[in-house]
Design an enzyme around this catalytic site. Structure first.
Site, PDB file in Angstrom:
ATOM      1  N   LYS A   1      -1.960   6.644  11.795  1.00 58.47           N
ATOM      2  CA  LYS A   1      -1.942   6.572  10.339  1.00 58.47           C
ATOM      3  C   LYS A   1      -1.690   5.129   9.915  1.00 58.47           C
ATOM      4  O   LYS A   1      -0.792   4.461  10.431  1.00 58.47           O
ATOM      5  CB  LYS A   1      -0.833   7.479   9.790  1.00 58.47           C
ATOM      6  CG  LYS A   1      -0.593   7.386   8.287  1.00 58.47           C
ATOM      7  CD  LYS A   1      -1.723   7.968   7.491  1.00 58.47           C
ATOM      8  CE  LYS A   1      -1.393   7.978   5.994  1.00 58.47           C
ATOM      9  NZ  LYS A   1      -2.542   8.435   5.181  1.00 58.47           N
TER      10      LYS A   1
ATOM     11  N   LYS B   1     -15.065  -0.356   5.342  1.00 56.85           N
ATOM     12  CA  LYS B   1     -14.449   0.976   5.343  1.00 56.85           C
ATOM     13  C   LYS B   1     -15.502   1.984   4.907  1.00 56.85           C
ATOM     14  O   LYS B   1     -15.886   2.033   3.748  1.00 56.85           O
ATOM     15  CB  LYS B   1     -13.233   1.045   4.415  1.00 56.85           C
ATOM     16  CG  LYS B   1     -12.476   2.360   4.614  1.00 56.85           C
ATOM     17  CD  LYS B   1     -11.157   2.387   3.902  1.00 56.85           C
ATOM     18  CE  LYS B   1     -10.341   3.591   4.355  1.00 56.85           C
ATOM     19  NZ  LYS B   1     -11.094   4.825   4.589  1.00 56.85           N
TER      20      LYS B   1
ATOM     21  N   GLU C   1     -17.106   7.359  12.188  1.00 52.80           N
ATOM     22  CA  GLU C   1     -17.174   7.916  10.840  1.00 52.80           C
ATOM     23  C   GLU C   1     -18.480   8.704  10.747  1.00 52.80           C
ATOM     24  O   GLU C   1     -19.563   8.165  11.015  1.00 52.80           O
ATOM     25  CB  GLU C   1     -17.167   6.806   9.788  1.00 52.80           C
ATOM     26  CG  GLU C   1     -16.901   7.290   8.377  1.00 52.80           C
ATOM     27  CD  GLU C   1     -15.422   7.328   8.028  1.00 52.80           C
ATOM     28  OE1 GLU C   1     -15.103   7.639   6.871  1.00 52.80           O
ATOM     29  OE2 GLU C   1     -14.587   7.037   8.911  1.00 52.80           O
TER      30      GLU C   1
ATOM     31  N   ASP D   1      -2.238   7.796  -2.870  1.00 54.27           N
ATOM     32  CA  ASP D   1      -1.971   6.525  -2.202  1.00 54.27           C
ATOM     33  C   ASP D   1      -2.827   5.413  -2.791  1.00 54.27           C
ATOM     34  O   ASP D   1      -2.373   4.272  -2.935  1.00 54.27           O
ATOM     35  CB  ASP D   1      -2.182   6.642  -0.695  1.00 54.27           C
ATOM     36  CG  ASP D   1      -3.572   7.154  -0.327  1.00 54.27           C
ATOM     37  OD1 ASP D   1      -4.273   7.660  -1.223  1.00 54.27           O
ATOM     38  OD2 ASP D   1      -3.943   7.050   0.859  1.00 54.27           O
TER      39      ASP D   1
END
EC number: 6.5.1.3
Length: 374
Positions: free
Chosen positions: A75, A99, A159, A272
């Site tokens: 994490k 990302k 991903e 977040d």
């Protein structure tokens, strides 16, 4: 391995809404245990090996771990999201990676077959679709290379993106993008340069950028049509930078002015991003935290009540079970949980489904839980 496994098991004893594990049996008949989390606070992440409780998977022999079968990334957090990523010396950033906006899938060896798992399952839709890509003849060299890596004790983390797996960004084709390769036992990462040297892995590798401007964070935040970047530090640690454009679409910046939307943002796991966006706005940051704390306290209580009631009375006949469930829910002042307890009796087979029901019921009754002063 045993110490890591023991620490993860200890985490799951404290609160099932924070950390939990699930067991599953593969097509080969092997049993796997996946450790993951629902919601956790900064103090929770400080506990021993808590950062590894993000999809790590063990092959099991009864209650004994045989091996670490798959090791996703630990994490990590947005810049300024919590003390882990505050006061970072940005001169220590080595490089940044795109990302990608999809779902994490990680390799594991099941007998002599290389397969993918998602964060929480070996049988999720994303894992199965990623397996389909791997089985395609056009990717046979990749499949063989990933099997070699798995046999040597490495996990390749990808991903998975697809038009049908859209989060915010639209991808025009289904594909897998290699993020990193991690050693299962030590957790160490193979360097980007070494992965890039591998002619089989290189075409799938996520794009890397060197930092060529002291204003790169500002530029990243102002970028559009991109989720953001993962910054890799010289010591190998990571943090995230997300563009304001992406955050505004994913977590809806306007949710701060709407209690229902703010609770929904928290439930969707996007708070977040909001906290990182409002790190310099004390009032807004504290408001987000107040709503988070309220929801997590509710979730702790609700999940314990539902599971405890079911575990105590699941062996009884339906009528008796219903009477006990009604008494427990009413006695706790949470009548709306009665239906969820009954759903367990009818055969809900995963905590994920229970969590989903609790979340939906919370949103239906959100006005009862707005923190005082807001």
């Amino acid at each position: 391995m045993q110490e890591l496994f023991n620490n993860l098991m200890e985490l799951c004893k404290d609160s099932q809404r924070k950390f939990f594990y699930s067991d599953d049996v593969s097509a080969s008949g092997r049993t796997y245990r996946i450790f993951s989390y629902n919601y956790a606070s900064y103090s929770d992440w400080l506990l021993p090996d808590a950062l590894e409780c993000r999809g790590i998977m063990f092959e099991m022999d009864g209650e004994k771990p045989v091996r670490i079968a798959s090791r996703p990334m630990e994490k990590f957090f947005n810049l300024n999201e919590n003390p882990f990523t505050m006061n970072i010396d940005l001169n220590d950033v080595d490089y940044i990676l795109t990302k990608e906006d999809g779902s994490l899938v990680s390799t594991y060896l099941d007998g002599d077959e290389i397969l993918f798992k998602s964060k929480g399952s070996i049988k999720s839709e994303q894992a199965l679709m990623a397996n389909g890509i791997l089985m395609n003849i056009n990717h046979h060299r990749l499949r063989d290379r990933l099997k070699e890596l798995a046999e040597d004790g490495f996990t390749a983390n990808f991903e998975f993106v697809a038009p049908t797996n859209r989060i915010v960004l639209a991808y025009q084709e289904m594909k897998i993008i290699l993020l990193n390769v991690r050693e299962n036992e030590t957790g160490e990462y193979i360097s980007y340069d070494d992965i890039y040297k591998d002619a089989t892995l290189r075409p799938y590798l996520v794009e890397r950028y060197e930092i060529d401007s002291p204003k790169w964070i500002e530029e990243a935040k102002n970028a559009e049509n991109i989720e953001g970047y993962v910054a890799v530090m010289k010591d190998g640690s990571h943090f995230k930078i997300k563009s304001d454009w992406y955050v505004s679409l994913h977590s809806t910046k306007s949710s701060l002015d709407n209690p229902e939307k703010l609770f929904k943002t928290i439930i969707d796991g996007a708070s977040d991003d909001l906290k990182a966006m409002y790190a310099d706005d004390e009032y807004s940051y504290r408001k987000i935290e107040a709503f988070e704390t309220t929801y997590l306290k509710y979730l702790d209580r609700a999940l314990f009540l539902v599971l405890d009631c079911h575990n105590k009375h699941c062996g009884k006949d339906r009528k008796t079970y219903a009477m006990e469930a009604q008494g427990v829910a009413k006695g706790a002042g949470m009548d709306h949980l009665f239906g969820i307890i009954m759903s367990l009796y009818q055969g809900y087979d995963s905590q994920e489904k229970v969590m989903c029901e609790i979340e939906q019921n919370f949103l239906k009754n959100y006005k009862k839980f707005i923190p005082e002063g807001y």
